[in-house]
Motif scaffolding. Structure first.
Motif, PDB file in Angstrom:
ATOM      1  N   ARG A 206       0.701  -1.275  -0.052  1.00  0.00           N
ATOM      2  CA  ARG A 206      -0.020  -0.111  -0.004  1.00  0.00           C
ATOM      3  C   ARG A 206       0.880   1.560   0.201  1.00  0.00           C
ATOM      4  NH1 ARG A 206      -3.217   0.781   4.747  1.00  0.00           N
ATOM      5  NH2 ARG A 206      -4.148   2.389   3.477  1.00  0.00           N
ATOM      6  N   PHE A 207       2.030   1.220   0.739  1.00  0.00           N
ATOM      7  CA  PHE A 207       2.909   2.431   0.770  1.00  0.00           C
ATOM      8  C   PHE A 207       3.427   2.363  -0.703  1.00  0.00           C
ATOM      9  CE2 PHE A 207       7.307   3.796   1.065  1.00  0.00           C
ATOM     10  CZ  PHE A 207       7.036   5.000   1.782  1.00  0.00           C
ATOM     11  N   ALA A 208       3.998   1.344  -1.098  1.00  0.00           N
ATOM     12  CA  ALA A 208       4.606   1.587  -2.477  1.00  0.00           C
ATOM     13  C   ALA A 208       3.608   1.980  -3.651  1.00  0.00           C
ATOM     14  CB  ALA A 208       5.070   0.183  -2.864  1.00  0.00           C
ATOM     15  N   GLU A 209       2.192   1.905  -3.509  1.00  0.00           N
ATOM     16  CA  GLU A 209       1.415   2.335  -4.544  1.00  0.00           C
ATOM     17  C   GLU A 209       1.371   3.618  -3.999  1.00  0.00           C
ATOM     18  OE1 GLU A 209      -1.926  -0.045  -3.495  1.00  0.00           O
ATOM     19  OE2 GLU A 209      -1.446  -1.779  -4.662  1.00  0.00           O
ATOM     20  N   PHE A 210       1.203   4.039  -2.830  1.00  0.00           N
ATOM     21  CA  PHE A 210       1.108   5.707  -2.524  1.00  0.00           C
ATOM     22  C   PHE A 210       2.246   6.361  -3.035  1.00  0.00           C
ATOM     23  CE2 PHE A 210       2.867   8.428   0.976  1.00  0.00           C
ATOM     24  CZ  PHE A 210       2.226   9.393   0.739  1.00  0.00           C
TER      25      PHE A 210
ATOM     26  N   GLY B 166       3.215  14.105  -0.598  1.00  0.00           N
ATOM     27  CA  GLY B 166       2.332  13.297   0.331  1.00  0.00           C
ATOM     28  C   GLY B 166       2.839  13.218   1.539  1.00  0.00           C
ATOM     29  N   ILE B 167       1.918  12.715   2.560  1.00  0.00           N
ATOM     30  CA  ILE B 167       2.115  12.679   3.852  1.00  0.00           C
ATOM     31  C   ILE B 167       1.755  11.162   4.292  1.00  0.00           C
ATOM     32  CG2 ILE B 167       1.647  13.415   6.412  1.00  0.00           C
ATOM     33  CD1 ILE B 167       0.216  15.735   5.222  1.00  0.00           C
ATOM     34  N   CYS B 168       2.832  10.545   4.875  1.00  0.00           N
ATOM     35  CA  CYS B 168       2.691   9.001   5.460  1.00  0.00           C
ATOM     36  C   CYS B 168       3.034   9.266   6.996  1.00  0.00           C
ATOM     37  CB  CYS B 168       3.723   8.225   4.825  1.00  0.00           C
ATOM     38  SG  CYS B 168       3.752   6.473   5.619  1.00  0.00           S
ATOM     39  N   TYR B 169       1.764   8.919   7.734  1.00  0.00           N
ATOM     40  CA  TYR B 169       1.857   8.955   9.194  1.00  0.00           C
ATOM     41  C   TYR B 169       1.549   7.790   9.838  1.00  0.00           C
ATOM     42  CZ  TYR B 169      -3.015   9.716   8.734  1.00  0.00           C
ATOM     43  OH  TYR B 169      -4.210   9.669   8.395  1.00  0.00           O
TER      44      TYR B 169
ATOM     45  N   LEU C 297       2.240  25.157   1.902  1.00  0.00           N
ATOM     46  CA  LEU C 297       2.565  23.960   1.885  1.00  0.00           C
ATOM     47  C   LEU C 297       1.392  22.831   1.783  1.00  0.00           C
ATOM     48  CD1 LEU C 297       5.143  21.820   1.975  1.00  0.00           C
ATOM     49  CD2 LEU C 297       4.526  21.365   4.524  1.00  0.00           C
ATOM     50  N   TYR C 298       0.433  22.821   2.364  1.00  0.00           N
ATOM     51  CA  TYR C 298      -0.729  21.951   2.621  1.00  0.00           C
ATOM     52  C   TYR C 298      -1.346  21.860   1.279  1.00  0.00           C
ATOM     53  CZ  TYR C 298      -3.727  18.956   5.183  1.00  0.00           C
ATOM     54  OH  TYR C 298      -4.475  17.857   5.308  1.00  0.00           O
ATOM     55  N   SER C 299      -1.392  23.270   0.701  1.00  0.00           N
ATOM     56  CA  SER C 299      -2.165  23.156  -0.657  1.00  0.00           C
ATOM     57  C   SER C 299      -1.697  22.264  -1.711  1.00  0.00           C
ATOM     58  CB  SER C 299      -2.322  24.490  -1.118  1.00  0.00           C
ATOM     59  OG  SER C 299      -1.135  25.018  -1.445  1.00  0.00           O
ATOM     60  N   ARG C 300      -0.290  21.773  -1.680  1.00  0.00           N
ATOM     61  CA  ARG C 300       0.305  21.177  -2.565  1.00  0.00           C
ATOM     62  C   ARG C 300       0.347  19.652  -1.984  1.00  0.00           C
ATOM     63  NH1 ARG C 300       2.393  26.030  -2.245  1.00  0.00           N
ATOM     64  NH2 ARG C 300       3.602  26.723  -4.151  1.00  0.00           N
ATOM     65  N   ILE C 301      -0.268  19.300  -1.169  1.00  0.00           N
ATOM     66  CA  ILE C 301      -0.339  17.775  -0.462  1.00  0.00           C
ATOM     67  C   ILE C 301      -1.642  17.487  -1.150  1.00  0.00           C
ATOM     68  CG2 ILE C 301      -0.659  16.328   1.274  1.00  0.00           C
ATOM     69  CD1 ILE C 301       0.934  18.122   2.986  1.00  0.00           C
ATOM     70  N   GLY C 302      -0.993  16.252  -2.188  1.00  0.00           N
ATOM     71  CA  GLY C 302      -2.306  15.453  -2.792  1.00  0.00           C
ATOM     72  C   GLY C 302      -2.692  14.350  -2.188  1.00  0.00           C
ATOM     73  N   PHE C 303      -1.845  13.534  -1.581  1.00  0.00           N
ATOM     74  CA  PHE C 303      -2.264  12.129  -0.830  1.00  0.00           C
ATOM     75  C   PHE C 303      -1.704  12.115   0.507  1.00  0.00           C
ATOM     76  CE2 PHE C 303      -1.730  11.330  -5.615  1.00  0.00           C
ATOM     77  CZ  PHE C 303      -2.777  10.855  -5.839  1.00  0.00           C
ATOM     78  N   ALA C 304      -2.429  11.310   1.113  1.00  0.00           N
ATOM     79  CA  ALA C 304      -2.027  11.075   2.701  1.00  0.00           C
ATOM     80  C   ALA C 304      -2.326   9.532   2.782  1.00  0.00           C
ATOM     81  CB  ALA C 304      -2.941  11.905   3.551  1.00  0.00           C
TER      82      ALA C 304
END
Length: 269
Positions: free
Chosen positions: A15-19, A30-33, A175-182
């Motif tokens: 799932r992480f690789a697909e992200f 993207g953000i991964c948490y 910055l946040y406006s550029r984030i497309g995926f979490a």
């Protein structure tokens, strides 16, 4: 004992690789948490093939540049960077140097196989993704420097941090406006833990026998202690291996598992 470590591609890694692939495709941030120890850093390093690449770029002398390179170097396009508590200028410089070294090693290899003449590459030429780990350490001015790198180059960028980082970044609208995926990195499922523990048994040169109650009991005990935490499984098995060697044992029992557990500092999971 067999000390060879094998990376196991869990569902969460896939799932992480697909992200990561999606961030690259759309050139998004993207953000991964996720909780500590669930495998975020290990998965990021695996995706970037960083254990291989870091040996290529951490040469100490100019004449050693590209000495270890082979055809695999041309297949990789991701930088992995662990954010240190340093000034924003040093952060930018460190990522630039990493990118320059990466591309110089690629160029040396291309010259060696006759593909091109030597020239100086852009630090981010051919870089598709930059993964920044431990993003929780950074302040706004650091994030602005990362945004500047993202804005100036055609690449994707992923931030890895603890739960709540997505809310913290929301306070920085530019910055946040550029984030497309979490992506929330989950702990291991029960089935995945069974699968991984079988590998861990094999790494110690021991065959697990599910029909043997001793093995079943030890397996159940480990699952209860680690509760799906990838890092804790590795830490626990390091202690299990030590205890087996010291006591000349050839099987993992609940007594061995408890002794290993008592050697660790285990907080809340």
């Amino acid at each position: 004992m067999n000390n060879t470590q094998t990376f196991i591609e869990t569902k969460e890694y896939k799932r992480f690789a697909e992200f990561c692939d999606a961030c690259i495709k759309y050139q998004y941030m993207g953000i991964c948490y996720g909780l500590p120890g669930v495998g975020k850093t290990l998965s990021a390093r695996q995706y970037a093939q960083w254990d291989y690449l870091v040996k290529q770029i951490n040469y100490e002398k100019a004449e050693w540049m590209g000495a270890l390179a082979d055809e695999k170097i041309l297949d990789y396009h991701t930088l992995f960077y662990t954010a240190p508590p340093v000034s924003a200028t040093k952060l930018t410089s460190a990522i630039n140097v990493m990118g320059m070294r990466f591309n110089m090693v690629k160029d040396v290899y291309r010259v060696r196989i006759g593909e091109k003449e030597m020239n100086t590459s852009n630090a981010f030429e051919g870089i598709h993704l930059i993964i920044v780990d431990e993003i929780d350490r950074l302040k706004l001015h650091h994030m602005e420097q990362l945004r500047d790198i993202y804005d100036k180059h055609d690449l994707a960028m992923i931030f890895i941090g603890m739960p709540g980082i997505e809310k913290r970044l929301a306070r920085y609208p530019q910055l946040y406006s550029r984030i497309g995926f979490a992506h929330e990195f989950q702990k291991l499922s029960k089935d995945e833990m069974h699968h991984i523990l079988e590998y861990k048994w094999d790494e110690l040169g021991i065959s697990i026998k599910r029909e043997d109650f001793t093995d079943y009991e030890a397996l159940t005990s480990i699952m209860k202690i680690t509760n799906g935490n990838f890092r804790l499984i590795h830490r626990l098995f390091t202690q299990i291996e030590r205890i087996l060697e010291i006591n000349h044992l050839t099987s993992i029992t609940t007594e061995v598992v408890e002794a290993a557990r008592n050697s660790l500092v285990i907080g809340r999971k």
